[in-house]
Design a protein around this motif. Structure first.
Motif, PDB file in Angstrom:
ATOM      1  N   GLY A   1      -7.025  27.654 112.203  1.00  0.00           N
ATOM      2  CA  GLY A   1      -7.417  26.777 111.099  1.00  0.00           C
ATOM      3  C   GLY A   1      -6.741  25.417 111.138  1.00  0.00           C
ATOM      4  O   GLY A   1      -7.210  24.466 110.517  1.00  0.00           O
ATOM      5  N   GLU A   2      -5.653  25.310 111.881  1.00  0.00           N
ATOM      6  CA  GLU A   2      -4.967  24.022 112.027  1.00  0.00           C
ATOM      7  C   GLU A   2      -5.775  23.027 112.860  1.00  0.00           C
ATOM      8  O   GLU A   2      -5.429  21.842 112.931  1.00  0.00           O
ATOM      9  CB  GLU A   2      -3.594  24.219 112.686  1.00  0.00           C
ATOM     10  N   LYS A   3      -6.845  23.495 113.486  1.00  0.00           N
ATOM     11  CA  LYS A   3      -7.690  22.619 114.307  1.00  0.00           C
ATOM     12  C   LYS A   3      -8.158  21.404 113.511  1.00  0.00           C
ATOM     13  O   LYS A   3      -8.293  20.318 114.065  1.00  0.00           O
ATOM     14  CB  LYS A   3      -8.891  23.402 114.832  1.00  0.00           C
ATOM     15  N   LYS A   4      -8.378  21.585 112.212  1.00  0.00           N
ATOM     16  CA  LYS A   4      -8.877  20.477 111.386  1.00  0.00           C
ATOM     17  C   LYS A   4      -7.893  19.309 111.328  1.00  0.00           C
ATOM     18  O   LYS A   4      -8.266  18.189 110.992  1.00  0.00           O
ATOM     19  CB  LYS A   4      -9.222  20.962 109.983  1.00  0.00           C
ATOM     20  N   TRP A   5      -6.634  19.556 111.659  1.00  0.00           N
ATOM     21  CA  TRP A   5      -5.634  18.493 111.655  1.00  0.00           C
ATOM     22  C   TRP A   5      -5.357  17.916 113.042  1.00  0.00           C
ATOM     23  O   TRP A   5      -4.604  16.965 113.188  1.00  0.00           O
ATOM     24  CB  TRP A   5      -4.318  18.992 111.047  1.00  0.00           C
TER      25      TRP A   5
ATOM     26  N   CYS B   1      -1.582  15.144 115.307  1.00  0.00           N
ATOM     27  CA  CYS B   1      -1.911  15.939 114.124  1.00  0.00           C
ATOM     28  C   CYS B   1      -1.835  15.019 112.915  1.00  0.00           C
ATOM     29  O   CYS B   1      -0.941  14.183 112.830  1.00  0.00           O
ATOM     30  CB  CYS B   1      -0.902  17.071 113.933  1.00  0.00           C
ATOM     31  N   SER B   2      -2.746  15.200 111.982  1.00  0.00           N
ATOM     32  CA  SER B   2      -2.700  14.368 110.778  1.00  0.00           C
ATOM     33  C   SER B   2      -2.323  15.218 109.577  1.00  0.00           C
ATOM     34  O   SER B   2      -2.928  16.255 109.329  1.00  0.00           O
ATOM     35  CB  SER B   2      -4.053  13.699 110.532  1.00  0.00           C
ATOM     36  N   GLY B   3      -1.313  14.793 108.864  1.00  0.00           N
ATOM     37  CA  GLY B   3      -0.942  15.445 107.614  1.00  0.00           C
ATOM     38  C   GLY B   3      -0.171  16.731 107.763  1.00  0.00           C
ATOM     39  O   GLY B   3       0.907  16.868 107.226  1.00  0.00           O
ATOM     40  N   GLN B   4      -0.695  17.672 108.489  1.00  0.00           N
ATOM     41  CA  GLN B   4      -0.078  18.987 108.639  1.00  0.00           C
ATOM     42  C   GLN B   4       0.237  19.250 110.111  1.00  0.00           C
ATOM     43  O   GLN B   4      -0.286  18.595 111.007  1.00  0.00           O
ATOM     44  CB  GLN B   4      -1.041  20.071 108.138  1.00  0.00           C
ATOM     45  N   ASP B   5       1.052  20.265 110.342  1.00  0.00           N
ATOM     46  CA  ASP B   5       1.363  20.698 111.695  1.00  0.00           C
ATOM     47  C   ASP B   5       0.134  21.365 112.307  1.00  0.00           C
ATOM     48  O   ASP B   5      -0.577  22.100 111.627  1.00  0.00           O
ATOM     49  CB  ASP B   5       2.532  21.687 111.653  1.00  0.00           C
TER      50      ASP B   5
END
Length: 175
Positions: A114-118, A126-130
């Motif tokens: 789910g971190e793919k969105k960042w 990465c934007s915003g989150q790890d």
């Protein structure tokens, strides 16, 4: 009819699963309560390889040495369930802590993917989150995976996945 890549993945998974039992790893290493560990291993590999296929990198295979290392480290976190990485940096590593409910292998990998969105491929940032859990999963040169899942003293779930060769090299793109 199954594709040849699906059959190859199933064959590799089956061969890897049989090697787990040759080491006499107990069921609680991969899943804590009354679940066939072969299903959990399959879910872990399949979830990782679905994400890898989406970006065009080769599938991972299960490695019992990595699973054993993950088990040893997960057991060190049994009393506190803290999100602290293992020492040494020999392998790439993703860790997960899930409060309360029973977390499946698919749930755990989905949280990392789910971190793919960042993750932004064009700038390799990465934007915003790890997003380093995601990039480790899809790291092109990683070939092997081994994981352990334990129930902490608190009743929460702790999962460790080890990757070899490791990924997430500064300045390098995962794929």
């Amino acid at each position: 009819m199954a594709s040849s890549s699906s059959l190859l993945l199933l064959l590799l998974t089956t061969l890897s699963i049989s090697s787990i039992f040759s080491l006499k790893i107990t069921n609680d290493i991969l899943h804590p309560q009354q679940v066939d560990p072969r299903a959990t291993v399959y879910q872990l590999i399949a979830a990782h390889n679905i994400a890898r296929k989406a970006v065009g990198v080769p599938p991972l295979v299960w490695d019992t040495k990595l699973a054993y290392y993950a088990k040893l480290y997960a057991n060190q976190r049994r009393h506190d369930c803290q999100l602290i990485h293992s020492p040494g940096y020999i392998y790439g590593e993703n860790i997960f802590w899930g409060k309360g409910r029973k977390w499946s292998a698919t749930d755990v990998v989905a949280s990392w993917v789910g971190e793919k969105k960042w993750y932004h491929y064009d700038t390799n940032t990465c934007s915003g989150q790890d997003c380093s859990h995601y990039t480790q999963i899809v790291w092109r040169t990683t070939e092997k995976l081994g994981c352990a899942k334990i129930k902490c003293d608190s009743g929460d779930i702790f999962v460790v996945c080890e990757y070899y060769p490791p990924g997430n090299y500064v300045g390098a793109r995962p794929y």
